[in-house]
Enzyme design. Structure first.
Site, PDB file in Angstrom:
ATOM      1  N   GLU A  14       0.844  -1.182   0.000  1.00 33.61           N
ATOM      2  CA  GLU A  14       0.000   0.000   0.000  1.00 33.61           C
ATOM      3  C   GLU A  14       0.879   1.231   0.000  1.00 33.61           C
ATOM      4  OE1 GLU A  14      -3.150  -0.114   2.721  1.00 33.61           O
ATOM      5  OE2 GLU A  14      -3.851   1.903   2.208  1.00 33.61           O
ATOM      6  N   THR A  16       1.030   5.698  -0.866  1.00 32.18           N
ATOM      7  CA  THR A  16       0.237   6.872  -0.526  1.00 32.18           C
ATOM      8  C   THR A  16      -0.980   7.001  -1.427  1.00 32.18           C
ATOM      9  OG1 THR A  16       1.817   8.044  -1.867  1.00 32.18           O
ATOM     10  CG2 THR A  16       1.949   8.381   0.510  1.00 32.18           C
ATOM     11  N   TYR A  17      -0.839   6.544  -2.639  1.00 29.47           N
ATOM     12  CA  TYR A  17      -1.977   6.765  -3.520  1.00 29.47           C
ATOM     13  C   TYR A  17      -2.519   5.499  -4.151  1.00 29.47           C
ATOM     14  CZ  TYR A  17       0.351   6.488  -8.084  1.00 29.47           C
ATOM     15  OH  TYR A  17       0.985   6.066  -9.215  1.00 29.47           O
ATOM     16  N   VAL A  19      -3.122   0.911  -3.763  1.00 33.07           N
ATOM     17  CA  VAL A  19      -2.997  -0.389  -3.113  1.00 33.07           C
ATOM     18  C   VAL A  19      -2.672  -1.388  -4.210  1.00 33.07           C
ATOM     19  CG1 VAL A  19      -4.131  -2.097  -1.645  1.00 33.07           C
ATOM     20  CG2 VAL A  19      -4.826   0.302  -1.545  1.00 33.07           C
ATOM     21  N   VAL A  20      -1.716  -2.275  -3.932  1.00 29.61           N
ATOM     22  CA  VAL A  20      -1.347  -3.238  -4.959  1.00 29.61           C
ATOM     23  C   VAL A  20      -1.796  -4.641  -4.565  1.00 29.61           C
ATOM     24  CG1 VAL A  20       0.537  -4.211  -6.315  1.00 29.61           C
ATOM     25  CG2 VAL A  20       0.642  -1.827  -5.575  1.00 29.61           C
ATOM     26  N   ASP A 128      12.626   8.917 -11.785  1.00 34.58           N
ATOM     27  CA  ASP A 128      12.701   8.265 -10.478  1.00 34.58           C
ATOM     28  C   ASP A 128      13.371   6.902 -10.596  1.00 34.58           C
ATOM     29  OD1 ASP A 128      12.453   8.034  -7.774  1.00 34.58           O
ATOM     30  OD2 ASP A 128      10.350   7.445  -7.779  1.00 34.58           O
TER      31      ASP A 128
END
Lengths: 307, 324, 333
Positions: A14, A16-17, A19-20, A128
């Site tokens: 999970e 910040t933006y 859920v996997v 990134d």
């Protein structure tokens, strides 16, 4: 309907933006990962990271970039169906039980650079790159993932934000707050990752943004206006400590197992001046990849939990 | 005059090596008659000429003369023939996919050619055979030559790598030795020091020993790493004679999918772009790594990216093929 | 550029299967713009007819059930409803979308948004109506949503508060259909607008016609072509042609002699890399130019009529109310 095509079996993370979940594509039993993007609680509507991720992954089609299998909406949530990739490079680097050879390092670096080259030829900056965004497939293929910070190389006059890339992998021009950078910032990250693969510990682990500048130049020398024209334009430049650049011999001692060609390539990608930094084409065509040992084939690369 | 003496004398000018120690003998692969260097210079400087040996009618050229390596002219001749033939018949075991019988048959054939040429059997026919093979297999011969060169290069690289590693190992070992000497010295002084403050002798010795042990030097750690690398050294396999079977796919940095057929050439001088010019002279752009050539390259790529995509035609074809 | 090293005999690390060389044209073929948003004129027309028919059926069903639920309506009222509350035609839809697309462009320009953002907003708006009918969601409702979303997608972020303030709209109205928009765009957001291609040709022409073109004149050509391309984005050429082809069509429109001379010199040498058959290219560009010029834009009155028509169709009651109001004002008490 689409939403019955994929099952969500296990929650694996999970952020910040998002859920996997791990799941399965019903029609062909393929294992997949579903990134469910939270949509409530964002005042400005759909989150920028989600938009970027969808936008860029839709255009990518390369063995070394994560595949976006599908996108769908369910219960007002945005779901990205991604190929299932069980490990990342950071896990491999940190797992002390795994032994890897110069040939393995070469293979990972090669795949990383091919992925970066593909992004750059599509005029997309990743912004990134770091070991835990380089995912590894069951077949050993390395894939660039997490395009939440990516962007197009827009019009030349665009102001870009310098607040990108995870600190340890941030290029010097970003540390100084550059607003007109190029693909060179991704190449710097790759250089740092290369060093980390050889050392098995982070190469430039700054404690905070100010320390990052210090750590970077302590390792690679403080550039002057001569090495890097107009560097003094950056306001932060005038407050920093001066360190001499490392000699070839010091680098050799630090990277004990590296060949001369490996060091040459690494130094190319870690050129402080972004103008002089090697681009992906120059890196991929370097002698390092031609000299022995040959890069390990992906299937033969070390995997988590022993071979 | 016995044979041994004859060996050291030029049969043309009769100069003796005993008298002029710098004298050098040369032979020409046409007939392998031995002639001294100064005679060669004298006789052949003006162009091809007949061999000065009595009864030899070969026409010789100066540039074909070479130093004789073997005392026995017969051996010399065979070695030359071998070299010439194997430059053309340069297949190796790898080319036979492990078919030992076929490889042996090939080697026998090559031996026959060498034997014939060496012993003057069917020379014209054999020479013809050699030439025909060379003509038919030019491509293969070239690539084998390249491979053999590559093998040699790899071997040299391996040697270099191992030498580098050995050197580094020695450096590290020396460093560790020095550190150990220093540590011992430090421990000795530390013990004396602490004992002078009248602490329990055994405790002091134990704690100092522990500290020394903890001071596992970075050099030692690096040595361990290096040993690991050496243990896994991919070259080792080569030196053990267990050469990995090479696949015929050459290394391609881009996996073969880079477009080298660009529809434009990036010019260094042709573009007058006031807008970009302006940007590339701005200090903050220069410092950031902004590059006008990157911008030009990008814009030109976009200008031609998809120019050849005849969208409607392509979609119609796809539709007909039932893809769309 | 860098030299490729001589191939060694080494094994390729990521050899899975032989990969074909990817040309820059192939890169474009991989783009979502080509894969999802390119059509033949027949496919496009069919798509529009289908979208319209689907929405028309829904509307007609709704009108019928309205009539069934209101059996007390007068016969003249029923007649008025049957006459006024009818679906718009596919052609009317296209015209209305074009009308609002132009308005969107004007609005974005007034807001001083960058060219690419404005172009993306227009593109998103028009693509939205390739999967929705104006009878499902009227253009007004998606107008600001598209603009706001285009800003985000093009990295030109404007916070919702300041955006709503600038557009004199409400936060929730702007955001209401954002998901619907994303879904209708089939989750593809990347746009290849012809502006960068134009910049590229501007450079390449200088190189190919070195010393033969006046730089000031070229600057003027560039500015005019940019305007033409902005217009082209409002037309169907974006579905039928690739960005470089649209650019060359714009150039052709601006200065035919210059465009032809450039192409002749550029592709005269059949052996040069990536060469194109000049005649084929010319045909495509001319066809593109013709389609570009044939775009129909409705008048304001026409658009207003269509909007009213949609309104009646969506609310049959309003037809009756309007009749009653007219009747009342016609016969004073």
């Amino acid at each position: 309907m689409l939403r019955n095509e994929y099952t969500k079996e296990k929650r694996v993370g999970e952020g910040t933006y998002a859920v996997v979940y791990l799941g399965t594509k019903q029609s062909n039993n393929r294992k997949i990962a579903i990134k469910e993007i939270k949509t409530s609680g964002f005042k400005d509507g759909l989150d920028m990271s989600a938009i970027r991720e969808v936008k860029y992954l839709q255009e990518m089609n390369h063995v070394n970039v994560i595949e976006l299998v599908d996108v769908f909406m369910a219960q007002n949530n945005l779901n990205l169906v991604l190929e299932f990739l069980p490990a990342d490079l950071e896990m491999i680097i940190k797992d002390q039980s795994i032994l890897f050879t110069p040939a393995d390092i070469k293979s990972w670096l090669l795949m990383t650079l091919r992925g970066v080259h593909h992004c750059h030829r599509n005029f997309i900056l990743h912004r990134d790159l770091k070991p835990n965004n380089l995912l590894l497939g069951p077949d050993g293929q390395l894939k660039l993932a997490d395009f939440g910070l990516a962007r197009n190389l827009g019009s030349p006059q665009d102001l870009l934000t310098s607040n990108v890339v995870t600190r340890w992998y941030r290029a010097p021009e970003l540390l100084f707050g550059a607003r007109h950078y190029t693909g060179a910032i991704d190449m710097w990250s790759v250089g740092v990752i290369f060093a980390e693969l050889m050392l098995r510990i982070p190469y430039l682990p700054g404690k905070d943004d100010v320390d990052q500048i210090d750590v970077t130049f302590r390792a690679l020398g403080t550039p002057t206006d001569k090495d890097w024209p107009e560097i003094s334009t950056f306001s932060a430049y005038n407050k920093i400590q001066f360190y001499p650049p490392p000699s070839r011999d010091e680098l050799r001692k630090r990277f004990i197992a590296a060949t001369e060609n490996a060091l040459y390539l690494m130094s190319g990608m870690l050129s402080l001046n972004p103008h002089k930094r090697w681009d992906s084409i120059k890196a991929l065509t370097s002698q390092y990849f031609v000299e022995l040992p040959e890069p390990t084939t992906p299937e033969e690369l070390p995997k988590l939990g022993g071979k | 005059m016995d044979d041994d003496e004859k060996k050291d004398m030029c049969p043309i000018c009769k100069t003796d090596r005993y008298l002029s120690p710098d004298m050098k003998f040369l032979v020409n692969p046409e007939c392998y008659h031995k002639i001294c260097e100064s005679c060669v210079d004298r006789i052949f400087s003006l162009g091809p000429a007949q061999c000065p040996y009595e009864g030899c009618d070969k026409i010789l050229r100066k540039n074909k003369f070479k130093t004789q390596v073997f005392d026995d002219v017969g051996v010399e001749k065979e070695v030359d023939i071998r070299k010439r033939v194997s430059n053309v018949f340069n297949k190796t075991m790898d080319d036979f996919d492990g078919d030992l019988a076929a490889y042996n048959k090939y080697l026998e054939e090559v031996e026959d050619i060498i034997y014939n040429l060496n012993n003057g059997v069917d020379v014209a026919k054999t020479e013809e055979k050699l030439r025909t093979y060379e003509d038919l297999n030019k491509q293969l011969i070239m690539s084998n030559m390249k491979r053999n060169r590559q093998d040699l290069e790899n071997f040299e690289q391996q040697q270099k790598f191992e030498k580098e590693m050995r050197l580094k190992k020695r450096q590290l070992e020396r460093q560790i030795e020095e550190e150990e000497v220093a540590n011992r010295e430090w421990a000795r002084r530390e013990i004396v020091n602490q004992l002078s403050k009248a602490e329990d002798a055994e405790d002091v010795v134990a704690s100092v020993k522990k500290t020394v042990k903890l001071k596992k030097s970075s050099a030692r750690r690096k040595l361990e790493d290096l040993n690991k690398v050496l243990k896994n050294n991919p070259f080792m396999m080569v030196s053990n004679g267990m050469l990995k079977k090479k696949e015929s796919v050459p290394f391609t940095p881009f996996n073969g999918d880079r477009d080298l057929q660009k529809r434009y050439v990036l010019s260094e001088t042709a573009y007058h772009d006031p807008f970009i010019n302006d940007l590339q002279n701005k200090r903050e752009f220069i410092a950031s790594g902004f590059r006008a050539d990157f911008v030009y390259d990008r814009m030109l790529t976009e200008a031609f990216m998809g120019l050849g995509c005849m969208v409607i035609d392509e979609l119609q074809t796809a539709q007909l093929n039932g893809i769309h | 550029m860098t030299n490729t090293p001589t191939p060694s005999g080494s094994v390729d690390a990521t050899k899975v299967q032989p990969i074909q060389r990817v040309s820059d044209d192939d890169l474009y073929r991989h783009s979502s713009q080509y894969r999802m948003w390119s059509f033949t004129p027949e496919q496009l027309a069919q798509k529009r007819v289908e979208i319209n028919a689907r929405a028309a059926t829904v509307l007609e069903t709704r009108v019928r059930s309205f009539l069934e639920q209101n059996p007390d309506l007068g016969s003249d009222e029923v007649a008025a409803i049957t006459e006024k509350a009818v679906p718009v035609t596919a052609d009317e839809e296209v015209l209305l979308v074009n009308y609002f697309a132009r308005m969107l462009l004007t609005f974005a320009t007034k807001m001083n948004l960058p060219t690419e953002v404005a172009a993306t907003a227009v593109t998103f708006f028009r693509r939205f109506y390739l999967n929705n009918s104006v009878m499902d969601i009227v253009p007004k409702e998606i107008f600001y949503t598209t603009l706001f979303f285009a800003c985000k997608s093009e990295n030109f972020f404007i916070g919702i508060d300041s955006f709503a303030k600038k557009t004199k709209s409400k936060n929730e109205d702007v955001l209401k259909y954002e998901f619907r928009l994303l879904e209708s765009l089939q989750f593809t957001l990347m746009n290849h607008h012809p502006f960068k291609a134009l910049h590229g040709f501007f450079l390449d022409i200088q190189n190919i016609l070195q010393g033969k073109v006046d730089l000031n004149y070229m600057g003027q050509v560039y500015t005019n072509c940019k305007k033409t391309i902005m217009e082209a984005i409002l037309t169907d050429v974006v579905y039928f042609y690739s960005p470089p082809q649209i650019t060359l069509a714009a150039l052709l429109k601006e200065d035919e002699a210059l465009a032809m001379r450039y192409l002749d010199l550029k592709f005269a040498n059949e052996d040069s890399p990536g060469v194109l058959h000049l005649e084929t290219l010319r045909t495509v560009i001319v066809a593109c130019k013709d389609t570009m010029s044939a775009n129909a834009v409705p008048s304001k009155e026409q658009a207003t009529r269509t909007v009213a028509k949609i309104h009646f169709g969506q609310n049959p009651l309003s037809v009756v109310e309007r009749m009653r109001r007219q009747r009342e004002s016609a016969s004073p008490p």
